[in-house]
Design a protein around this motif. Structure first.
Motif, mmCIF file in Angstrom:
data_model
loop_
_atom_site.group_PDB
_atom_site.id
_atom_site.type_symbol
_atom_site.label_atom_id
_atom_site.label_comp_id
_atom_site.label_asym_id
_atom_site.label_seq_id
_atom_site.Cartn_x
_atom_site.Cartn_y
_atom_site.Cartn_z
ATOM 1 N N LYS A 125 18.982 -30.491 20.226
ATOM 2 C CA LYS A 125 17.648 -30.443 19.571
ATOM 3 C C LYS A 125 16.475 -32.127 19.979
ATOM 4 O O LYS A 125 15.630 -32.177 19.597
ATOM 5 C CB LYS A 125 17.617 -30.574 18.182
ATOM 6 N N THR A 126 16.947 -32.586 21.150
ATOM 7 C CA THR A 126 16.194 -33.738 21.515
ATOM 8 C C THR A 126 16.511 -33.613 23.020
ATOM 9 O O THR A 126 17.181 -33.156 23.381
ATOM 10 C CB THR A 126 17.397 -34.867 21.546
ATOM 11 N N GLN A 127 15.088 -34.122 23.961
ATOM 12 C CA GLN A 127 15.334 -34.322 25.393
ATOM 13 C C GLN A 127 16.003 -35.159 26.286
ATOM 14 O O GLN A 127 15.811 -36.575 25.043
ATOM 15 C CB GLN A 127 13.830 -34.413 25.358
ATOM 16 N N PRO A 128 16.689 -35.260 26.683
ATOM 17 C CA PRO A 128 16.975 -35.813 27.870
ATOM 18 C C PRO A 128 16.056 -37.149 28.076
ATOM 19 O O PRO A 128 14.799 -36.935 27.920
ATOM 20 C CB PRO A 128 17.208 -35.590 28.636
ATOM 21 N N ASN A 129 16.712 -37.938 28.497
ATOM 22 C CA ASN A 129 15.594 -39.619 28.266
ATOM 23 C C ASN A 129 14.714 -40.208 27.641
ATOM 24 O O ASN A 129 13.717 -40.489 27.927
ATOM 25 C CB ASN A 129 15.106 -39.401 29.734
ATOM 26 N N THR A 130 15.215 -39.714 26.327
ATOM 27 C CA THR A 130 13.866 -40.575 24.938
ATOM 28 C C THR A 130 15.608 -41.375 23.770
ATOM 29 O O THR A 130 16.223 -41.433 23.838
ATOM 30 C CB THR A 130 14.079 -39.048 24.340
ATOM 31 N N SER A 131 14.569 -41.868 22.812
ATOM 32 C CA SER A 131 15.353 -42.953 22.249
ATOM 33 C C SER A 131 15.547 -41.655 21.207
ATOM 34 O O SER A 131 17.322 -42.614 20.300
ATOM 35 C CB SER A 131 14.434 -44.232 21.593
ATOM 36 N N SER A 132 14.841 -40.959 20.757
ATOM 37 C CA SER A 132 15.973 -39.731 19.991
ATOM 38 C C SER A 132 17.330 -39.127 20.471
ATOM 39 O O SER A 132 18.179 -39.683 19.697
ATOM 40 C CB SER A 132 14.922 -38.703 19.558
ATOM 41 N N ARG A 133 17.629 -38.906 21.997
ATOM 42 C CA ARG A 133 18.577 -38.721 22.431
ATOM 43 C C ARG A 133 19.957 -39.526 22.339
ATOM 44 O O ARG A 133 20.590 -39.717 22.224
ATOM 45 C CB ARG A 133 18.424 -37.798 23.310
ATOM 46 N N PHE A 134 18.961 -40.561 23.172
ATOM 47 C CA PHE A 134 20.154 -42.006 22.721
ATOM 48 C C PHE A 134 20.654 -42.650 21.830
ATOM 49 O O PHE A 134 21.789 -42.552 21.341
ATOM 50 C CB PHE A 134 19.373 -43.455 23.209
ATOM 51 N N PHE A 135 19.624 -42.821 20.162
ATOM 52 C CA PHE A 135 20.195 -42.839 19.624
ATOM 53 C C PHE A 135 21.047 -42.030 18.479
ATOM 54 O O PHE A 135 22.082 -41.899 18.089
ATOM 55 C CB PHE A 135 18.986 -43.360 17.775
ATOM 56 N N LEU A 136 20.802 -40.214 18.682
ATOM 57 C CA LEU A 136 21.372 -39.476 18.518
ATOM 58 C C LEU A 136 23.499 -39.503 19.236
ATOM 59 O O LEU A 136 23.870 -39.414 17.954
ATOM 60 C CB LEU A 136 20.762 -38.131 18.671
ATOM 61 N N VAL A 137 22.884 -39.607 20.360
ATOM 62 C CA VAL A 137 24.731 -39.541 20.292
ATOM 63 C C VAL A 137 25.283 -40.910 20.168
ATOM 64 O O VAL A 137 26.841 -40.601 19.824
ATOM 65 C CB VAL A 137 24.480 -39.891 22.412
ATOM 66 N N TRP A 138 24.243 -41.904 20.274
ATOM 67 C CA TRP A 138 25.031 -43.248 19.376
ATOM 68 C C TRP A 138 25.390 -42.818 18.393
ATOM 69 O O TRP A 138 27.182 -43.132 17.304
ATOM 70 C CB TRP A 138 24.419 -44.237 19.379
ATOM 71 N N GLN A 139 25.317 -42.437 17.369
ATOM 72 C CA GLN A 139 25.158 -42.024 15.826
ATOM 73 C C GLN A 139 26.534 -40.706 15.685
ATOM 74 O O GLN A 139 27.727 -40.915 15.311
ATOM 75 C CB GLN A 139 24.453 -41.674 14.938
#
Length: 483
Positions: A208-222
């Motif tokens: 549901k998120t795009q690569p190289n975006t802050s949404s993907r970065f923080f989703l992976v982290w959470q």
């Protein structure tokens, strides 16, 4: 060579190895045979590598440090929230711990420890740190943890348990609720709620998120933190979608002229909208706009302004004070000082002493959201928070000390230099150079010439006055002689 050999007890030429400068590890000889000497030099070399790694972490303001917990292992030392059942000094919720993560005292171990130190530091900054069985080590077997590996539980049930654990270390106030909604549940909602945790469920959320975006970065982290909570230590699926944290896009910070133009725009009615917020008197939205622009407030802090103190006749410098009790807390608590207008004439220009709160009902988050909507529908060309960035840059252009500006804005000096000054583009930096250097030099020369002329005229006047006084003195002396 026996494995029981401990190089930390070695000495050479009367100097214990723990007092030897690690950077001089090549010069270490050792009294014993060649093999022990090699082990001792390797111990000193790793100790030097750890010192260099800690220096690099310090430059990046990472507060976790590497530490040799034994001759063969590296631990991580820092201040963390207290472990379950533990209490800090004088009841503090935090305490210094040395965490053993099983890193070997080798080059690879140093690199892995540095990565883990950065990961833990980020979790502390984002308020997402949790004591997992991995971090607790042997203590995890002595305390009751809720991270049961139960494949039968639905994700929605696991999230409910995760939330209960969250509130054990966070206050249930507006700030805590916002942290849970923004940094936790916002990402976990992407998971399918009515199925057990699985690699497929993780993929559904990550897609549901795009690569190289802050949404993907923080989703992976959470998701990684959530899996650790659930007792899952296989992160292959999450790592496959991992993306580096993207750099923030450069903001277009409005100039003072554009801010004044925006004051007019935000007061214009929009006939296509019929909501209460739209038919509110234009002056009320303009007052809110003027307060944000003049004092660099965070949007939600507008509703924490101490109005009585602001309009008090004794407030000759037009300072704004915040009362966190009005909004159940502010982001950083009360300011240590009143907030001054960097352009005092804006107080009159925007008629800020004529209090006109906009008709804005609902929770604080809704009130703040309506401010953003009004800025967008009025086509100001920028957002409410951009006015805060403009206030920060204005202080820099007026040569207000950084520490003073940080106090005005309610954050640390590090936050001020890291977050706000990065929005200064090439044009802004050139304007500051022209104002601070070239313009100042020009006005200094003109001021010096004018001051020299004033001093010369004053000197001539003093000379004339001196001559007059001398003449009067001579006449007086002659009169006394004649008498």
């Amino acid at each position: 060579m026996p494995y029981t050999f401990d190089p930390r007890k070695s000495a050479w030429d009367g100097t214990p190895i723990e007092q030897w400068e690690p950077s001089k590890w090549k010069q270490w000889k050792g009294k014993q045979a060649d093999e022990p000497a090699k082990i001792e030099r390797e111990y000193l070399r790793i100790k030097h590598a750890i010192h260099q790694a800690n220096a690099a972490l310090s430059l990046d303001r990472v507060k976790i440090r590497l530490k040799l917990t034994s001759a063969k292992s590296i631990g991580l030392q820092g201040t963390f929230p207290c472990k379950p059942g533990d209490v800090g000094k004088q009841g503090s919720p935090n305490k210094q711990y040395t965490i053993s993560c099983g890193f070997a005292a080798s080059d690879a171990g140093v690199k892995m420890a540095v990565l883990k130190a950065r990961e833990l530091d980020l979790s502390l900054i984002t308020k997402q740190f949790q004591w997992t069985p991995e971090l607790l080590g042997k203590q995890a077997q002595k305390i009751e943890v809720i991270h049961d590996i139960n494949s039968g539980k639905l994700i929605s049930e696991l999230i409910q348990e995760y939330e209960r654990e969250f509130w054990k270390t966070h206050e249930q106030n507006r700030r805590g609720i916002r942290t849970w909604e923004t940094h936790y549940i916002r990402h976990l909602k992407k998971l399918p709620q009515d199925v057990p945790m699985s690699a497929q469920a993780l993929e559904i959320a990550l897609e549901k998120t795009q690569p190289n975006t802050s949404s993907r970065f923080f989703l992976v982290w959470q998701l990684k933190k959530f899996c650790e909570f659930c007792g899952i230590d296989d992160f292959k699926t999450i790592h496959a979608y991992a993306t580096p944290k993207p750099h923030p896009t450069i903001r277009k910070i409005p100039t003072d002229e554009e801010i004044i133009q925006g004051f007019t725009k935000i007061g214009l009615p929009l006939s296509v909208y019929t909501s209460k917020e739209n038919i509110t008197q234009p002056e009320q939205w303009q007052w809110a706009y003027g307060m944000l622009a003049t004092y660099g407030l965070r949007p939600h802090e507008l509703f924490a302004v101490d109005i009585a103190a602001f309009i008090n006749p004794a407030n000759t410098f037009h300072l704004v004070n915040l009362n966190p009790r009005l909004t159940d807390g502010t982001k950083t608590g009360e300011r240590s000082c009143g907030i001054p207008p960097l352009h005092p004439h804006w107080v009159d220009l925007f008629k800020l002493k004529d209090i006109r709160f906009p008709h804005n009902e609902g929770k604080l988050n809704n009130k703040t959201a309506k401010l953003y909507i009004k800025f967008r529908t009025a086509d100001t060309g920028f957002r409410p928070y951009d006015l805060r960035h403009a206030y920060a840059i204005r202080g820099h252009r007026l040569r207000v000390p950084i520490k003073t500006m940080a106090d005005y804005m309610g954050h640390t000096v590090q936050e001020h230099t890291k977050t706000y000054q990065r929005w200064m583009n090439e044009d802004t930096n050139l304007a500051i150079y022209q104002e601070v250097v070239i313009h100042r030099q020009g006005t200094t020369k003109e001021a010096m010439k004018e001051r020299i002329n004033e001093l010369e005229a004053e000197n001539l006047a003093l000379k004339a006055e001196n001559a007059t006084l001398r003449s009067l003195l001579v006449q007086h002396q002659l009169g006394e002689l004649l008498i």
